[in-house]
Design a protein around this motif. Structure first.
Motif, PDB file in Angstrom:
ATOM      1  N   LEU A  59       0.842  -1.188   0.000  1.00  0.00           N
ATOM      2  CA  LEU A  59       0.000   0.000   0.000  1.00  0.00           C
ATOM      3  C   LEU A  59       0.882   1.244   0.000  1.00  0.00           C
ATOM      4  O   LEU A  59       1.796   1.379   0.809  1.00  0.00           O
ATOM      5  CB  LEU A  59      -0.903  -0.026   1.228  1.00  0.00           C
ATOM      6  CG  LEU A  59      -2.183   0.809   1.178  1.00  0.00           C
ATOM      7  CD1 LEU A  59      -3.104   0.326   0.069  1.00  0.00           C
ATOM      8  CD2 LEU A  59      -2.911   0.726   2.514  1.00  0.00           C
ATOM      9  N   GLY A  60       0.620   2.155  -0.936  1.00  0.00           N
ATOM     10  CA  GLY A  60       1.395   3.388  -1.044  1.00  0.00           C
ATOM     11  C   GLY A  60       2.585   3.306  -1.975  1.00  0.00           C
ATOM     12  O   GLY A  60       3.250   4.318  -2.235  1.00  0.00           O
ATOM     13  N   GLU A  61       2.891   2.131  -2.515  1.00  0.00           N
ATOM     14  CA  GLU A  61       4.048   1.946  -3.388  1.00  0.00           C
ATOM     15  C   GLU A  61       3.699   2.358  -4.819  1.00  0.00           C
ATOM     16  O   GLU A  61       2.590   2.128  -5.298  1.00  0.00           O
ATOM     17  CB  GLU A  61       4.474   0.482  -3.346  1.00  0.00           C
ATOM     18  CG  GLU A  61       5.793   0.180  -4.016  1.00  0.00           C
ATOM     19  CD  GLU A  61       6.204  -1.268  -3.833  1.00  0.00           C
ATOM     20  OE1 GLU A  61       7.356  -1.588  -4.136  1.00  0.00           O
ATOM     21  OE2 GLU A  61       5.371  -2.075  -3.376  1.00  0.00           O
ATOM     22  N   GLN A 118      -0.879   5.499  -6.674  1.00  0.00           N
ATOM     23  CA  GLN A 118      -2.011   4.879  -5.984  1.00  0.00           C
ATOM     24  C   GLN A 118      -3.054   5.899  -5.519  1.00  0.00           C
ATOM     25  O   GLN A 118      -3.829   5.630  -4.603  1.00  0.00           O
ATOM     26  CB  GLN A 118      -1.542   4.025  -4.795  1.00  0.00           C
ATOM     27  CG  GLN A 118      -0.665   2.847  -5.188  1.00  0.00           C
ATOM     28  CD  GLN A 118      -0.476   1.862  -4.057  1.00  0.00           C
ATOM     29  OE1 GLN A 118      -1.172   1.893  -3.047  1.00  0.00           O
ATOM     30  NE2 GLN A 118       0.498   0.970  -4.206  1.00  0.00           N
ATOM     31  N   PHE A 119      -3.120   7.049  -6.176  1.00  0.00           N
ATOM     32  CA  PHE A 119      -4.119   8.063  -5.814  1.00  0.00           C
ATOM     33  C   PHE A 119      -5.348   7.903  -6.698  1.00  0.00           C
ATOM     34  O   PHE A 119      -5.252   7.849  -7.924  1.00  0.00           O
ATOM     35  CB  PHE A 119      -3.552   9.466  -5.973  1.00  0.00           C
ATOM     36  CG  PHE A 119      -4.448  10.550  -5.428  1.00  0.00           C
ATOM     37  CD1 PHE A 119      -4.567  10.746  -4.065  1.00  0.00           C
ATOM     38  CD2 PHE A 119      -5.182  11.364  -6.282  1.00  0.00           C
ATOM     39  CE1 PHE A 119      -5.387  11.742  -3.548  1.00  0.00           C
ATOM     40  CE2 PHE A 119      -6.012  12.349  -5.780  1.00  0.00           C
ATOM     41  CZ  PHE A 119      -6.109  12.534  -4.407  1.00  0.00           C
ATOM     42  N   ASN A 120      -6.526   7.794  -6.047  1.00  0.00           N
ATOM     43  CA  ASN A 120      -7.794   7.662  -6.759  1.00  0.00           C
ATOM     44  C   ASN A 120      -8.301   9.056  -7.102  1.00  0.00           C
ATOM     45  O   ASN A 120      -8.771   9.797  -6.232  1.00  0.00           O
ATOM     46  CB  ASN A 120      -8.803   6.924  -5.879  1.00  0.00           C
ATOM     47  CG  ASN A 120     -10.107   6.619  -6.596  1.00  0.00           C
ATOM     48  OD1 ASN A 120     -10.505   7.324  -7.519  1.00  0.00           O
ATOM     49  ND2 ASN A 120     -10.788   5.570  -6.161  1.00  0.00           N
ATOM     50  N   GLU A 121      -8.203   9.413  -8.397  1.00  0.00           N
ATOM     51  CA  GLU A 121      -8.598  10.761  -8.798  1.00  0.00           C
ATOM     52  C   GLU A 121     -10.109  10.965  -8.741  1.00  0.00           C
ATOM     53  O   GLU A 121     -10.573  12.104  -8.652  1.00  0.00           O
ATOM     54  CB  GLU A 121      -8.088  11.054 -10.214  1.00  0.00           C
ATOM     55  CG  GLU A 121      -6.578  11.182 -10.295  1.00  0.00           C
ATOM     56  CD  GLU A 121      -6.102  11.708 -11.624  1.00  0.00           C
ATOM     57  OE1 GLU A 121      -4.947  12.159 -11.693  1.00  0.00           O
ATOM     58  OE2 GLU A 121      -6.880  11.665 -12.609  1.00  0.00           O
ATOM     59  N   PHE A 122     -10.867   9.903  -8.789  1.00  0.00           N
ATOM     60  CA  PHE A 122     -12.321  10.028  -8.746  1.00  0.00           C
ATOM     61  C   PHE A 122     -12.822  10.293  -7.320  1.00  0.00           C
ATOM     62  O   PHE A 122     -13.797  11.008  -7.128  1.00  0.00           O
ATOM     63  CB  PHE A 122     -12.990   8.771  -9.303  1.00  0.00           C
ATOM     64  CG  PHE A 122     -12.794   8.602 -10.783  1.00  0.00           C
ATOM     65  CD1 PHE A 122     -13.762   9.036 -11.676  1.00  0.00           C
ATOM     66  CD2 PHE A 122     -11.638   8.031 -11.286  1.00  0.00           C
ATOM     67  CE1 PHE A 122     -13.586   8.889 -13.043  1.00  0.00           C
ATOM     68  CE2 PHE A 122     -11.454   7.883 -12.645  1.00  0.00           C
ATOM     69  CZ  PHE A 122     -12.425   8.316 -13.528  1.00  0.00           C
ATOM     70  N   SER A 125      -8.654  10.447  -2.998  1.00  0.00           N
ATOM     71  CA  SER A 125      -8.036   9.817  -1.837  1.00  0.00           C
ATOM     72  C   SER A 125      -7.178   8.655  -2.336  1.00  0.00           C
ATOM     73  O   SER A 125      -7.347   8.184  -3.475  1.00  0.00           O
ATOM     74  CB  SER A 125      -9.092   9.310  -0.858  1.00  0.00           C
ATOM     75  OG  SER A 125      -9.905   8.315  -1.470  1.00  0.00           O
ATOM     76  N   TYR A 126      -6.280   8.188  -1.502  1.00  0.00           N
ATOM     77  CA  TYR A 126      -5.453   7.054  -1.884  1.00  0.00           C
ATOM     78  C   TYR A 126      -6.265   5.760  -1.827  1.00  0.00           C
ATOM     79  O   TYR A 126      -7.184   5.632  -1.012  1.00  0.00           O
ATOM     80  CB  TYR A 126      -4.215   6.965  -0.997  1.00  0.00           C
ATOM     81  CG  TYR A 126      -3.185   8.031  -1.332  1.00  0.00           C
ATOM     82  CD1 TYR A 126      -2.302   7.852  -2.384  1.00  0.00           C
ATOM     83  CD2 TYR A 126      -3.155   9.224  -0.623  1.00  0.00           C
ATOM     84  CE1 TYR A 126      -1.384   8.836  -2.722  1.00  0.00           C
ATOM     85  CE2 TYR A 126      -2.245  10.219  -0.945  1.00  0.00           C
ATOM     86  CZ  TYR A 126      -1.356  10.019  -1.997  1.00  0.00           C
ATOM     87  OH  TYR A 126      -0.466  10.998  -2.330  1.00  0.00           O
ATOM     88  N   VAL A 127      -5.930   4.831  -2.691  1.00  0.00           N
ATOM     89  CA  VAL A 127      -6.716   3.614  -2.838  1.00  0.00           C
ATOM     90  C   VAL A 127      -6.505   2.685  -1.647  1.00  0.00           C
ATOM     91  O   VAL A 127      -5.566   2.842  -0.864  1.00  0.00           O
ATOM     92  CB  VAL A 127      -6.361   2.870  -4.144  1.00  0.00           C
ATOM     93  CG1 VAL A 127      -6.650   3.732  -5.347  1.00  0.00           C
ATOM     94  CG2 VAL A 127      -4.902   2.414  -4.127  1.00  0.00           C
ATOM     95  N   GLU A 128      -7.385   1.707  -1.547  1.00  0.00           N
ATOM     96  CA  GLU A 128      -7.279   0.677  -0.529  1.00  0.00           C
ATOM     97  C   GLU A 128      -6.650  -0.571  -1.131  1.00  0.00           C
ATOM     98  O   GLU A 128      -6.479  -0.685  -2.345  1.00  0.00           O
ATOM     99  CB  GLU A 128      -8.668   0.365   0.033  1.00  0.00           C
ATOM    100  CG  GLU A 128      -9.339   1.553   0.710  1.00  0.00           C
ATOM    101  CD  GLU A 128     -10.731   1.208   1.201  1.00  0.00           C
ATOM    102  OE1 GLU A 128     -11.236   0.130   0.822  1.00  0.00           O
ATOM    103  OE2 GLU A 128     -11.305   2.023   1.959  1.00  0.00           O
TER     104      GLU A 128
END
Length: 464
Positions: A59-61, A118-122, A125-128
């Motif tokens: 996560l975050g990579e 890993q950023f969700n532009e929709f 927020s950052y993805v899970e």
């Protein structure tokens, strides 16, 4: 004026089933084409490849996505990037939300690479953690998948060794092991998941120069290489455990057992590869109700590909066993279900069975035996006579060709329209019907239905 004789009711009913199956199959193919933008001719001509630098990320990579032109002609592209990321299987868009309106191209051998953080532009927020799919936006039908794992511990970022990470972990933690060499033996004595980082060049997984020993239930270990520096030993040893999963490992042992289950039940050994000069690839002692599926025990001079002693009720399927002294040995082991395995090029014999009675097919298909000398007069891919092991053990439906994909119904090495047509002709049938075909019932639920046809369609164009 010509007048056709009306069909008798029984004949009409027989025709209704296959034609209904064909209609549903064609409808399904059309739906899949729309859903996945399948354009086989164009995709093959262009020879494009869509890949990620790894298939599992912490996560975050950062995730690096590459579009490569492997063909010999320039590809014109509209919009940038030429792909979009979605959650899977929900298919919710993640990135990008907006595309650059520009025309660009990829010359032969050229690639375009973009890194996603890993950023969700929709959702801003950052993805899970979860599984994600990348689809091209140009109608080429290109897809690739990757996973993001929420690791509580990352080795060596948080701890210098895998063992110190395990010692510090809480039950049910995920430990993510970055690529590299770890000169240690590992004792897993609590419920954790060990996941190795996969890279694009060999050796693909982190290397453990030592043995992995498991003494806890519900442990998951995947994508690691075990290469003990001493012998005799085992690559992975598990004792008195249940509900563990050992998968996608590379087990390199020069003298000893690849994976050894001792007094353990309800575990899964899946898609592991064995190397070196092991005594036995997989050994089970007093271990029952385990699933052994998709493993490759194909190196030279192994004694037994798989050895079961006092072990019953296990399922062994889709394993490749070759070049061994003996493919599988069973001693005082009963009611194991053994099917869809490939036994070939044995030095002595495929099976060594002592005081054991087991099931060698699933009622429709059995195993492939390279020393089977029977014939297949009707060309259905199944031998006309059983493969006889001994008086108490025989494969009633020996395969004429190696098993590789459930969708290849006619065993010609390719999943194509012929396989879909065979399933369509058996559509709606159950055992006892004149058009029943057990090989088309890929779900083995005693009925050929839309799920079977959809399963074959999803494997379309795969080849051995």
């Amino acid at each position: 004026m010509y007048q056709l004789n009306p069909l008798r009711l029984g004949e009409r009913k027989m025709l209704e089933k296959p034609f209904s199956g064909i209609t549903l199959t064609l409808l399904l193919i059309g739906m899949l084409t729309l859903a996945f933008n399948i354009q086989p001719v164009k995709a093959e001509t262009l020879q494009l490849e869509l890949t990620t630098d790894k298939d599992v990320y912490a996560l975050g990579e950062n995730v690096t996505i590459t579009l490569l032109n492997k063909g010999n002609e320039t590809v014109e592209i509209g919009g940038y990037p030429a792909w979009q990321i979605f959650t899977y299987p929900e298919e919710e868009p993640v990135y990008p939300e907006n595309f650059a309106y520009l025309a660009w191209s990829l010359d032969p051998g050229e690639n375009d690479t973009l890194t996603w953080n890993q950023f969700n532009e929709f959702k801003q927020s950052y993805v899970e953690s979860g599984t994600y799919i990348i689809r091209d936006t140009q109608g080429w039908g290109l897809t690739t998948y990757f996973k993001i794992v929420a690791a509580e511990i990352i080795i060596p970022d948080d701890y210098p060794t895998i063992q110190t990470g395990i010692n510090s972990a809480s039950p049910r933690d995920t430990i993510y092991v970055r690529w590299g060499e770890y000169r240690e033996s590992v004792v897993v004595n609590k419920t954790v998941a060990l996941i190795g980082e996969k890279i694009s060049f060999p050796p693909a997984y982190p290397i453990i120069v030592g043995v992995i020993s498991i003494y806890a239930n519900n442990v998951s270990i995947t994508r690691l290489i075990t290469n003990p520096a001493w012998f005799p030993c085992s690559g992975v040893y598990a004792k008195n455990v249940s509900n563990c999963k050992i998968s996608e490992m590379i087990i390199h042992v020069d003298e000893g057992y690849g994976i050894w289950l001792n007094s353990s039940s309800n575990n899964v050994l899946a898609y592991n590869t064995f190397r070196g000069l092991v005594w036995d690839g997989i050994r089970l002692d007093y271990s029952s109700n385990n699933t052994i599926i998709g493993n490759n025990v194909t190196m030279d001079w192994v004694d037994y590909g798989i050895w079961l002693t006092h072990s019953s009720g296990n399922v062994l399927a889709r394993n490749n066993i070759a070049n061994a002294h003996t493919g599988i040995r069973l001693s005082k082991s009963f009611n194991n279900k053994i099917y869809h395995n490939n036994f070939f090029d044995m030095r002595i014999t495929a099976v060594d069975s002592h005081e054991s009675t087991n099931v060698w097919d699933d009622g429709c298909e059995g195993n492939y035996w390279s020393d089977y000398d029977g014939v297949d007069t009707d060309g259905d891919g199944i031998g006309d006579t059983p493969y006889v092991i001994d008086a108490d053990n025989h494969d009633n439906y020996p395969l004429m060709f190696r098993w590789w994909n459930r969708g290849d119904i006619n065993s010609d090495g390719t999943v194509n329209i012929i396989d879909i047509t065979i399933a369509a002709l058996a559509f709606g049938s159950t055992p006892g019907d004149e058009n029943w075909n057990c090989r088309a019932d890929i779900t083995r639920n005693q009925q050929v239905n839309i799920i079977d046809i959809a399963g074959i369609a999803l494997e379309f164009r795969e080849s051995y």
